[in-house]
Each structure stands twice: as structure tokens, then as C-alpha cells.
Write an enzyme that holds these catalytic residues in place. Structure first.
Site, PDB file in Angstrom:
ATOM      1  CB  ILE A   1      -0.908  -0.005   1.246  1.00 42.22           C
ATOM      2  CG1 ILE A   1      -1.809  -1.241   1.236  1.00 42.22           C
ATOM      3  CG2 ILE A   1      -1.741   1.261   1.322  1.00 42.22           C
ATOM      4  CD1 ILE A   1      -2.732  -1.359   0.054  1.00 42.22           C
TER       5      ILE A   1
ATOM      6  N   GLY B   1      -8.382  -0.288  -7.455  1.00 38.98           N
ATOM      7  CA  GLY B   1      -9.636   0.426  -7.740  1.00 38.98           C
ATOM      8  C   GLY B   1     -10.825  -0.456  -8.058  1.00 38.98           C
ATOM      9  CD  GLU B   2     -11.637  -1.319 -12.384  1.00 35.98           C
ATOM     10  OE1 GLU B   2     -12.853  -1.348 -12.181  1.00 35.98           O
ATOM     11  OE2 GLU B   2     -11.096  -0.575 -13.222  1.00 35.98           O
TER      12      GLU B   2
ATOM     13  CD  GLN C   1     -10.086   3.926  -5.201  1.00 36.24           C
ATOM     14  OE1 GLN C   1     -10.162   3.028  -6.016  1.00 36.24           O
ATOM     15  NE2 GLN C   1     -10.781   5.028  -5.331  1.00 36.24           N
TER      16      GLN C   1
ATOM     17  CB  THR D   1      -5.842   7.764  -1.277  1.00 38.31           C
ATOM     18  OG1 THR D   1      -4.525   7.236  -1.422  1.00 38.31           O
ATOM     19  CG2 THR D   1      -5.771   9.240  -1.025  1.00 38.31           C
TER      20      THR D   1
ATOM     21  N   GLY E   1      -3.120  -3.641  -8.415  1.00 42.90           N
ATOM     22  CA  GLY E   1      -4.228  -2.692  -8.549  1.00 42.90           C
ATOM     23  C   GLY E   1      -5.238  -2.808  -7.421  1.00 42.90           C
TER      24      GLY E   1
END
Ligand SMILES: Cc1cc2nc3c(=O)[nH]c(=O)nc-3n(C[C@H](O)[C@H](O)[C@H](O)COP(=O)(O)OP(=O)(O)OC[C@H]3O[C@@H](n4cnc5c(N)ncnc54)[C@H](O)[C@@H]3O)c2cc1C
Lengths: 343, 744
Positions: B635, B710-711, B644, B640, B708
Site C-alpha cells: 500500500i 480500484g476495481e 477506495q 486514499t 491494482g
């Protein structure tokens, strides 16, 4: 086939704005111009103007009229028409004498909207039927004679009582449901003078004229609400079942006001008022269920019988079939909460 | 494992959003807020039929209305040059704006009105009267399954997730001792970011164009527009400094953007076009309505024998939209036999778009509910079932995982939510009038990186400016990049400014597919490394030990350049600028994907735990507790990252309990095209949440060790909710959203 010319894009049409100095001024404005409308909080009317559903050519602002008091006199609580829902819901007299009304108002909309919404405006807020709102769809309420989009359309939010083939829309207000349960009346003044309209006679069923939501004369101004004293304050509940925890209209709502009595037989219901929202073109009083419960013991068994009775004559339209079960369940739940009886 | 993982409580020391203050004070200007001189306003007119032909457009009333400058439709469009070049079928093409009289979906843009104020443009638009020849349309998926087709792109990629696929034996679940065969429905969902889609287009002469636009890729929009209008890419400038959410809705150029550019050409003035909330339901994509059939077969000990999985999703009449609904099924569990089938059904609707967790969010809903159903049939704990089928390597690509801490995710989350409190038998726990249940589900999303460049300007005053074309649609990219640079260089984050969202800045990918940190972060590391090398070179002129300095050991501490191997060699940073009288050093750094994908399989993972309470009489669902654990490598920016994950859980709760774009199939119109009627969660719907990160480095994807995020945060939330509702009530809801009517 040539398709009816319809529009998707909507806009506010030009209008004039004036501020009424007193009720007489407002009545005069309404009398001389059939296309004039009063505006209070504007949270419903301005919305409808933006969607092109309503297009008054003159707005008469009544916010500065002196109908902003909450008073208690000789057994009647009166709330002025321009008092906001926020103010009324937090008012000490309302909380003390008519807590059900406060509960119902707090279940409506969002804090921001309640800060603007007035008692008069809330009484007159129009249905949220999507076919009423989308001006490219047919709607007898918006444009008499065009048909009902909801009847065979998406009617999940729609009526199960008192509807007609012309319209199956519901009255969306929470406040109105409580007012019906509390036997309120609406004070109005108009060209022919003042009158009080019992709330049960204020809103209409659609019949052949769904364009008429209520029995108010177009030139009349609502000045306030009157709510008689009752002995309900300890046992009231406003249950609102909705798709999210806040800021959503009711699938079903139930207003319960009970007066309980300890008798030799146990806890009995001395007096009961029941009304439902989300089920009809007007707030729906459950008279038969009330009669059944009156004088009976407060038991879940009796609540269920009352709920079953209340559902007589209900009719659903497809997407709202679930209301035939959700409504009686909600009645039972609201009675349980109000009475404190669990089994 | 020690306590390396991050929890809510660990966030306090992390750096806050670098643009947070600008955003909450309103100093940040979004596209619709930008004011230019001579600005004019455009309002779109949409069709009110779903299939047919425009026979007449009466624009006279609109043209005569006060303030109206022009009305444009297919009758008088200045034209999009690209349309003339290619003579392709309209199928497989994006909608050709104002190109002819054909209507393919209800709400399709048919005209635009440009006026000197927004209100006059709106009023003008209401006066445009369009007459149509209406034809039969189709918009319902179930009624039109016979129209389902294999996407054309499947042919080009036979191993891809849209091609018919068999591993081992097809239909092997039929031979298994225990079987689950069910259908699941994900309704259409509209992205509805808070910020409406907006664009300002202004031409300079005939060949230069500037766009202030809501986009997830400034350079990708630049390239697409340059192609459409046959301009040199360098003559198209795209600015997207602030983007107020997008969730995938701004990953491509949409018709309204083309319209704004056409309008600006016609009126020879800058044009601002902002979609209304209602138009957002018709113009900028949505998660497509998808029907899935999942068949699982397992032996009595829970070992999966076979999975068959079919998916049927909506697409438009003019374009094929596909997404990776079936990806997770192929790689998540160690199963010898798998067959998948992907179909799309062309209907009179606008083209869908990727929406957060595109494909996988839909696929995981079906797969992870089916796994839960299987666990009850086996009388086995749902976590134990997943662990029995844990895949030690990627069973699809037959490659080792680059990193995979799924087992830690299950363990950490189970502890946090109190999984022990879950009763194996559904519908048995009651608290007052509420039925109580727990659910779990897994999510996964591929981890990627692509190519990016960073321009670094290091000034003698110690400040550092970093620039990249990358958009920031909300995850806090500027904050993450600042953290990476600060950590790498050893300087205080407050000395760093990260500028983004401008096509003139160095190359970056779109912000989508969860690769911004991996890609742009790698370029930041490269730029920082190059900067350190350059500073060391300069330092070597003062002290020659610097000739041998290794970049990893170099730090910019205070006002000195420090080599951690040799403290004696400190030099004053200012002194490094004296040579050549420079006030700043300009350095670039680039990074791109290597050959790592040939050796490893890269995925991020999430495991979501939900405690749901369901009211026995009204069917109302309240989420009482949500715990999510994510394995997305190191991380780099804890605060942030936490935001998310929080947003993913909230989005997933919305997907599970309320989001649904309803279409009236008689007209093809959206019934709930407003924020009052299209429900997303409000604060009162959101419970106590715990956001946990495993925070273990991925050794192969990039220098930071990040995958990743975000998804993957939303993927698996909806099935976790559905599974918790089942555990509470014994009612299995396979058609989202789970509204009260389905539970009474
Ligand atoms: C997104 C949204 C969600 C909502 N959710 C809910 C909900 O969950 N529950 C709920 O109950 N309500 C809900 N509301 C409706 C809200 O309660 C009403 O909009 C509000 O009560 C209207 O009051 P107002 O003063 O703003 O009325 P206005 O919009 O000013 O007026 C409404 C109508 O009343 C007439 N009028 C106003 N005052 C008088 C008067 N004194 N005499 C005669 N005529 C008068 C006006 O001419 C107009 O026709 C919601 C509204 C919105 C926009």
C-alpha cells in the site's frame, strides 16, 4: 406509422413572480389568472416545472404570509401553512401532543428538503409516478385523455386501493398519512370565505378525473392545519418501509395511534386510529380494521385479523403484487411497535 | 505473519489527499465550472422512440427563441470528417452523431440547441419538435435470447474470455456427487458519478481544438478526437484537471462530446455542454443487464469437479460491448473441468460501458453465490470450501501467481467480523424482529501495468514538480504519486507537486483497469532514480566518492544529498545547481511492462464479509457490519487506499440492495432516470466498516510492489451481501437488487 410528437428535453417556461402581501392578495392573483400558482417551499412545484410537467405563468410567493405559528387552543393544535416540516417536526407542542405527526414528517424526504417543505405544500405535493414525471409518456393526471402509462407499465410503487383504469398513482406524502390517522382538518380561505375541510375529504380518489388531486378550489389558499387533542401520545408509530434507509418514498407506510387500557382481561385497545400510505391516491384510513380492534385485547393474533380485514378489496397490477403481502405485514408490525406487544 | 497488515487504526499517520482542501473548499474547478470568454451553452435533444427514422425536425420555434444561436441536427451538421473516410457498417461502430435519420435507442441525441445562456438553450431545446416513423423495437433481454450472438472479437482471440472455452471436459458437473445449477441476474446499473458529464469545446481556426472535458484519459480522448476530426494530435489539447468520479463512464468519447465539438465549429465560439442527471441514464453507458447460468459440481468433500458458466449481456444495435464476466470462473479455483460461453444480445439500448469491476463484479455475483449454495449442499463452511479449492497457481494460464495472499484475506477477515458467530444452518438466528446472518465472497481483478513517462522539475529551492497526463477520477492519484516520490527521495511530501489531467503532459494510460499506481508509479520511481543519478553526477564534481553511489542509497535529506553508505560525503543540494547557473533540473523517467507476464500471473484479491439483519415482516435489509480484506501488494498511500476500499464496499452494498436502472420495454425508456428514483446508498444504509490490507509486496509487477486496487474493492461485495441474506433468512435471491419485496 406517424408517432405522436413528443419531447424529451424539458425546460422551465418563462413565468412571472410576485410576492403576496396577504391572503386576499394571493386569492386575487389566483382568481384573475387561471395559470397562476402559489409557491411555498418550491420543492415540489419547481421540480415539476423543471421537468415540464407543470408550467404556471405566474408564481405567487406566499412565504411571507403570517401563517407561520404553531398554537394550542381549546383542545386543538394548529399549525400554520407556511411552517416548515423541520420546524413542525421539532416543535415541543407537536412532540408532546401529536408525536405521530412529527414521526411521519421525519420519515419524509431529507433534512435539506424538510427545511424548505411547508405544511401546505406537503399537503398538495403531487404523485411521484414516473409516467406523470416523463412528459414523453402518456398520463391522464398530467394530460387528461392520454391514457395511463403505469396501468400496464412499471407499477411497483402504485396503488392497491381505490384506483381506477384512468390512474393508479399514489399520494406520496408521509405527513398526510399521519394527518388522516389524527383526524386533522385543513383550514382554507378563498373568494367565498373561510372553511375547514376534514382531511379525509381533502384528497380525492382518481375516478375519471385523476387530474384533480384534491377538493381544494383553485383559488383557495391553505392557511393551516387543525389537529384535535387525543389520548394517543404514548402509543404511536409511523412505520415506513422503503428501498433504502432514508430519502426514498414509501413502498408501504402505516400510521398507528393507540389508546391502551389495562382491564381485568389484560391489555386492551380502548381507541385506535390506523392509516396507510403508498397504497392509494389518497392517504388510506383503515376504518374496518379500527372497528375490529376497538375494545379487543392487544394481541398479535388480533393484529393479524385486523390486517387481513384491512386488505379487503385490495387489487394489484403486477409489479406491485408484493404490496398485498407487505401491507398487512406492515400493519401488524406497526401495531406491535405501537402497543409494545411482541407475541 | 506479523502485524504488517493495515487496519482502520493504522491510517492516522498516512498523508492526506494533496488536493483534499481544494476539493472541499470549491477551489478545484471541474469541467462544467470553467468559464471562458464568449462561452455559449448547448443542450441536447434526445429521441423519444427506440427504433425508427426521423421524418421531420421542426427547429423554427427554437431558432426564433431568445438567445438561441443555432440548432444542429443531421440536416445541417458540419459533419465529422472520419465518418466520410470509412465506409463501415454502423454495426461495430460507435454511434455516428447526427449522421443520418436512423434511431437505434430511446434517448439517442437527435439535435442540439446552442444559446447564450444555459436556460435559453434548455428552453430552446424544449421547442424542437421531432417527428418519427416508429418501428418495432426490442429492449428486453430474456425475451430476446434467440438474438444472442458470439461477439466478433471472440474470433480474433480464441483464448479470450468471450470465446467459447473448454478446459478438460464440458458439462463435467453433471458427473459430480453434489451439484448446483442456477441462474443469476445482474440488472443494468448506471454509473451516476456525482459530477455530471461535461465538456467545453473551443476551436482556434479550423485545425486547433481545446477541450475541457470529463475524461478518464486526456491523451486517449485527444487521440480519439484527433482521428474523428482528422486533426494532428498535437493540435488537440484535452484538459481534465479534476474529475468528480466516473467509475468507467468516461473511458471513451461519447456522442455528447462529438456534439459539443460540432456545435463549437458551427457557432465559432466555445461551447459548454453539460448532461442533465436524466440524460446520464441514456448517454454515457451503464453496467449491462446480464443473465448468467452457473453449474457447479463437487465431490462430497467439497473438491470442485466441474464448472459450466454462461453469460448473456445486453449490448446496443450498433456496437458490440463485451466484458470479462467469465474471467474469475476460469482462474479462481483449482478445477479440472471448466466450460464457459459468452453471448451478447443486441437490443435497442445505448452501448454499455465498463463500470467499476467491469465484468468481474457481475461474474463474481453468480460464481460466489453459487459457491455459497454449494457450501450449504455440502454442509461445509463457505471459507473451508474455498480453501479446499484454492488454486496454488493460475489454472487458466498455468503460470505461478506473482503473489497471492488470499488465505491471509480469509483469515484476517474472519477474525475481524467474528465468523465464529455464524450459524451453519440458514434462518436460525434471530435478534428481536430481525433475522441475522453472515456471508462471505471473494473478488479478484487482474493486475496490470502499461507505459508511462514522468517529467520531474527539481528546483534549487528544494521543491519538486512532477507531471503526467494521467487523470484522477477520485482515487487520489496525485496523493499516491506524491507518497511514492517522497518515500523514494526521502523528502517531505509538502515539497512535491503532482500535476495531472492534461494531454500536454507526458504519456500516461487511461485511469481504468486499476493500473494507475502500477504504471505511473513506476515512472515516478524511474524519474526519481534518474534525478538521483543526475544529482550524484553533479556531486561527484565536488566529492568523487559520489561516482560510485547506488541510486537506492541516495536520499535528499533536509538540504543535503546523502549517501546512506557513506555519511561523510554529504553535499549541500543548492551547491549542485551552481554549475551552469541553473535554477532547476528537468529530468524524465519512463517505465513500461517487461516480460513479467510470460512468467507470472498477476491478480489482486479481495474477500468481503457481511453481517446482514433482515426484518422478519417487512423484508428490510440492514447491513450491520462489513469487513473487507484486500491483497493488492504494497500500500503506497494508506489513507486514499482506505477510501477506495470504503467506496467499493458502499458501491457493492448499492449493487446488492438497491441499484437498478429500470427500462419500460414498451418504449425502451428508463423509468428511474433521476437521483430521486435511482437509488444509491445514503449514509443511513452504511454500517460500521473495517478496511484491511494484507500489505505484502508483489515482487514482479513494479518497483513499489503494488498491484491494482480500484476495481477489486467492489468485486465480491454483492454476493457477500446475498450470501449473508441467505444465511439470515434461508431465502436465496438470485436477481439483484435485494429489495424488501423479494424477501417477504
Ligand atoms: C427528492 C425528493 C424526495 C422526497 N421524499 C419525500 C418523502 O419521502 N416523503 C414525503 O412525504 N415527501 C417527500 N418529498 C416531497 C416533499 O415533502 C414536498 O416536496 C414538500 O412537502 C412540498 O412542500 P413545498 O412547501 O416545497 O411545496 P411547493 O413545491 O411550494 O408547493 C407544492 C404545491 O402546493 C401548493 N401550495 C403550497 N402552499 C400552499 C398553500 N398554503 N395553499 C395552497 N396551495 C399551496 C403549490 O401551489 C404547489 O402546487 C420529496 C421531495 C423530493 C424533491
Amino acid at each position: 406509422m406517424q408517432y405522436r410528437k413528443l419531447k424529451l428535453e424539458v425546460a422551465v417556461h418563462n413565468f412571472q413572480y410576485t410576492r403576496a402581501k396577504n391572503a386576499a392578495g394571493a386569492i386575487a392573483e389566483l382568481s384573475k389568472n387561471p395559470a397562476a400558482k402559489l409557491v411555498a417551499g418550491g420543492t415540489n412545484l419547481i421540480d415539476l416545472m423543471k421537468y415540464g410537467v407543470m408550467a404556471p405563468d405566474r408564481l405567487v410567493d406566499i412565504n411571507r404570509l403570517s401563517y407561520n405559528a404553531i398554537q394550542k387552543e381549546s383542545g386543538v393544535l394548529s399549525i400554520g401553512a407556511t411552517v416548515t416540516n423541520s420546524v413542525a417536526a421539532a416543535n415541543e407542542m407537536v412532540l408532546q401532543y401529536q408525536p405521530l405527526l412529527s414521526q411521519a414528517m421525519l420519515a419524509g424526504a431529507s433534512p435539506q428538503l424538510r427545511n424548505k417543505a411547508t405544511m401546505g405544500g406537503n399537503l398538495l405535493q403531487r404523485t411521484r409516478c414516473p409516467y406523470f414525471y416523463d412528459i414523453s409518456e402518456p398520463c391522464n393526471k398530467r394530460e387528461p385523455g392520454t391514457g395511463c402509462g403505469a396501468l400496464k407499465g412499471y407499477n411497483r410503487m402504485h396503488a392497491i386501493f381505490g384506483a381506477s383504469d384512468a390512474c393508479i398513482a399514489v399520494n406520496p406524502s408521509d405527513m398526510n398519512v399521519a394527518l388522516v390517522a389524527l383526524d386533522a382538518s385543513v383550514q382554507v380561505t378563498g373568494p367565498k370565505g373561510k372553511r375547514n375541510i376534514p382531511i379525509a375529504e381533502f384528497h380525492r380518489l382518481p375516478g375519471k378525473h385523476p387530474e384533480l388531486d384534491n377538493t381544494l378550489d383553485r383559488r383557495e389558499v391553505i392557511t393551516g392545519l387543525l389537529i384535535p387533542d387525543n389520548a394517543f401520545s404514548k402509543h404511536t408509530t409511523y412505520l415506513k418501509v422503503r428501498d433504502r434507509a432514508s430519502y426514498a418514498f414509501a413502498l408501504i407506510s402505516v400510521a398507528v395511534a393507540l389508546e391502551m387500557e389495562e382491564t381485568t382481561e389484560g391489555t386492551t385497545i380502548k381507541e385506535v386510529h390506523l392509516a396507510m400510505g403508498g397504497v392509494a391516491h389518497k392517504p388510506w384510513r383503515l376504518t374496518a380494521a379500527e372497528q375490529l380492534l376497538k375494545g379487543k385485547k392487544a394481541t398479535v393474533e388480533n393484529f393479524k385479523m385486523a390486517a387481513e380485514l384491512a386488505m379487503q378489496g385490495a387489487k394489484s397490477y403486477g409489479h406491485n403484487d408484493f404490496k398485498l403481502k407487505l401491507a398487512p405485514n406492515s400493519i401488524v408490525q406497526a401495531l406491535k411497535t405501537a402497543s409494545g406487544i411482541k407475541a | 505473519m506479523g502485524k504488517k497488515h493495515l487496519e482502520n487504526a493504522d491510517m492516522a499517520k498516512a498523508i492526506s489527499r494533496v488536493d483534499g482542501r481544494a476539493k472541499v473548499t470549491g477551489a478545484a474547478k471541474y469541467a462544467a465550472e470553467v468559464q471562458l470568454q464568449d462561452l455559449t451553452y448547448a443542450v441536447l435533444v434526445g429521441s423519444t422512440i427506440a427504433q425508427g427514422i426521423i421524418t421531420k425536425i421542426d427547429t423554427q420555434k427554437a431558432e426564433w427563441a431568445p438567445g438561441v444561436i443555432a440548432v444542429i441536427s443531421h440536416l445541417n451538421t458540419p459533419g465529422v470528417p472520419e465518418y466520410k473516410l470509412q465506409n463501415q457498417d454502423v454495426i461495430q461502430k460507435q454511434l455516428r452523431v447526427f449522421d443520418d435519420a436512423n434511431i437505434y435507442y430511446n434517448g439517442q441525441p437527435v439535435a442540439v440547441v446552442i444559446a447564450d445562456t444555459l436556460e435559453r438553450a434548455q428552453y430552446g431545446a424544449s421547442l424542437v419538435s421531432v417527428t418519427y416513423k416508429k418501428e418495432q423495437h426490442v429492449s428486453n433481454l430474456e425475451d430476446n435470447l434467440s438474438r444472442a450472438v458470439v461477439p466478433k472479437k471472440a474470433k480474433a482471440d480464441p483464448r479470450g474470455f468471450t470465446s467459447d472455452f473448454v478446459r478438460g471436459k464440458a458439462g463435467a458437473y453433471l458427473d459430480a456427487e453434489v451439484q448446483v445449477v442456477e441462474e443469476y441476474i445482474q440488472p443494468s446499473e448506471v454509473h451516476h458519478p456525482m459530477e455530471l458529464h461535461s465538456i467545453i469545446a473551443s476551436w482556434e481556426g479550423n485545425d486547433k481544438l481545446t477541450l475541457v472535458d470529463k475524461t478518464q484519459g486526456s491523451q486517449q480522448t485527444q487521440a480519439s478526437i484527433a482521428k474523428s476530426f482528422q486533426l494532428k494530435p498535437e493540435n488537440v489539447k484535452v484538459v481534465a484537471t479534476y474529475v468528480g468520479g466516473a467509475f468507467g463512464s468516461a473511458l471513451r468519447v461519447w456522442p455528447h462530446e462529438i456534439v459539443a465539438i460540432l456545435a463549437a465549429k458551427k457557432v465559432q465560439k466555445p461551447v459548454k455542454l453539460v448532461l442533465s442527471r436524466g440524460q446520464m441514464s441514456y448517454m454515457v453507458g451503464y453496467r449491462p443487464y446480464t443473465l448468467q447460468k452457473v453449474s457447479l459440481g463437487a465431490s462430497k468433500d467439497g473438491k470442485l469437479v466441474g464448472i459450466s458458466h454462461e453469460s448473456y449481456g445486453k449490448t446496443s444495435m450498433y456496437e458490440e460491448f463485451t466484458e470479462n464476466v467469465l474471467q474469475m470462473t476460469r482462474m479462481m479455483y483449482d478445477v479440472p473441468n471448466i466450460d464457459t460461453k459468452y453471448r451478447i444480445v443486441p437490443l435497442n439500448v445505448s452501448t454499455p460501458a465498463p463500470m467499476r469491476g467491469p465484468g468481474e463484479a457481475t461474474g463474481s455475483f453468480a460464481l460466489e453465490c453459487a459457491m455459497d449454495e454449494l457450501s450449504y449442499k455440502l454442509n461445509m463452511d463457505p471459507i473451508a470450501l474455498r480453501l479446499v479449492n484454492y488454486a496454488g497457481q493460475d489454472p487458466d494460464k498455468l503460470l505461478p501467481w506473482s503473489s497471492n495472499y488470499l488465505k491471509d484475506c480469509y483469515r484476517l477477515g474472519a477474525e475481524k467480523i467474528g465468523w465464529n458467530n455464524r450459524k451453519a444452518e440458514a434462518g436460525t438466528v434471530q435478534e428481536g424482529e430481525w433475522k441475522v446472518g453472515y456471508g462471505v465472497a471473494t473478488g479478484t481483478f487482474g493486475a496490470f501495468r502499461s507505459a508511462a513517462t514522468i517529467k520531474a522539475t527539481y528546483k534549487a529551492d528544494g521543491t519538486l514538480l512532477l507531471q503526467s497526463a494521467i487523470a484522477d477520477i477520485g482515487p487520489g492519484t496525485g496523493t499516491a504519486m506524491t507518497s511514492i516520490a517522497a518515500e523514494n527521495l526521502g523528502i517531505d511530501p509538502s515539497l512535491i507537486t503532482f500535476q495531472l489531467g492534461n494531454s500536454s503532459f507526458p504519456k500516461a494510460p487511461m485511469q481504468g483497469g486499476s493500473n494507475s499506481v502500477a504504471t505511473v508509479g513506476s515512472a515516478v520511481v524511474a524519474a526519481c532514480t534518474n534525478l538521483k543519478v543526475e544529482l550524484a553526477k553533479r556531486a561527484a564534481k565536488q566529492k568523487q566518492e559520489w561516482n560510485n553511489a547506488v541510486p537506492a542509497n541516495i536520499q535528499l535529506k533536509g538540504n543535503e544529498l546523502v549517501n546512506s553508505d557513506d555519511t561523510a560525503s554529504k553535499v549541500k543540494l543548492v551547491s549542485l545547481f551552481t554549475e551552469g547557473g541553473l535554477t532547476e533540473l528537468v529530468i524524465e523517467g519512463s517505465a513500461a511492462q517487461g516480460d513479467e507476464r510470460n512468467k507470472y500471473s498477476f491478480y489482486s484479491y479481495s474477500v468481503h464479509f457481511i453481517e446482514a439483519h433482515v426484518h422478519e415482516l417487512t423484508g428490510v435489509v440492514r447491513i450491520k457490519n462489513a469487513v473487507s480484506v484486500v491483497d493488492c501488494g504494497t500500500i503506497v498511500s494508506p489513507k486514499t487506499a482506505r477510501s477506495q476500499l470504503m467506496g467499493g464496499i458502499v458501491g457493492g452494498i448499492g449493487m446488492a440492495l438497491m441499484e437498478e436502472a429500470v427500462i419500460d420495454d414498451r418504449t425502451g425508456r428508463t423509468i428511474n432516470a433521476s437521483f430521486g428514483d435511482y437509488h444509491v446508498p445514503v449514509n443511513a444504509d452504511i454500517p460500521q466498516m473495517e478496511m484491511l490490507f494484507v500489505n505484502e509486496k508483489d515482487p514482479y509487477l513494479n518497483p513499489m510492489g503494488s498491484k491494482g486496487l480500484g476495481e477489486v474493492v467492489i468485486i465480491g461485495v454483492a454476493p457477500a451481501v446475498a450470501n449473508a441474506v441467505y444465511n439470515a433468512t434461508g431465502k436465496r435471491i438470485r436477481h439483484l437488487p435485494i429489495t424488501p419485496d423479494k424477501l417477504i
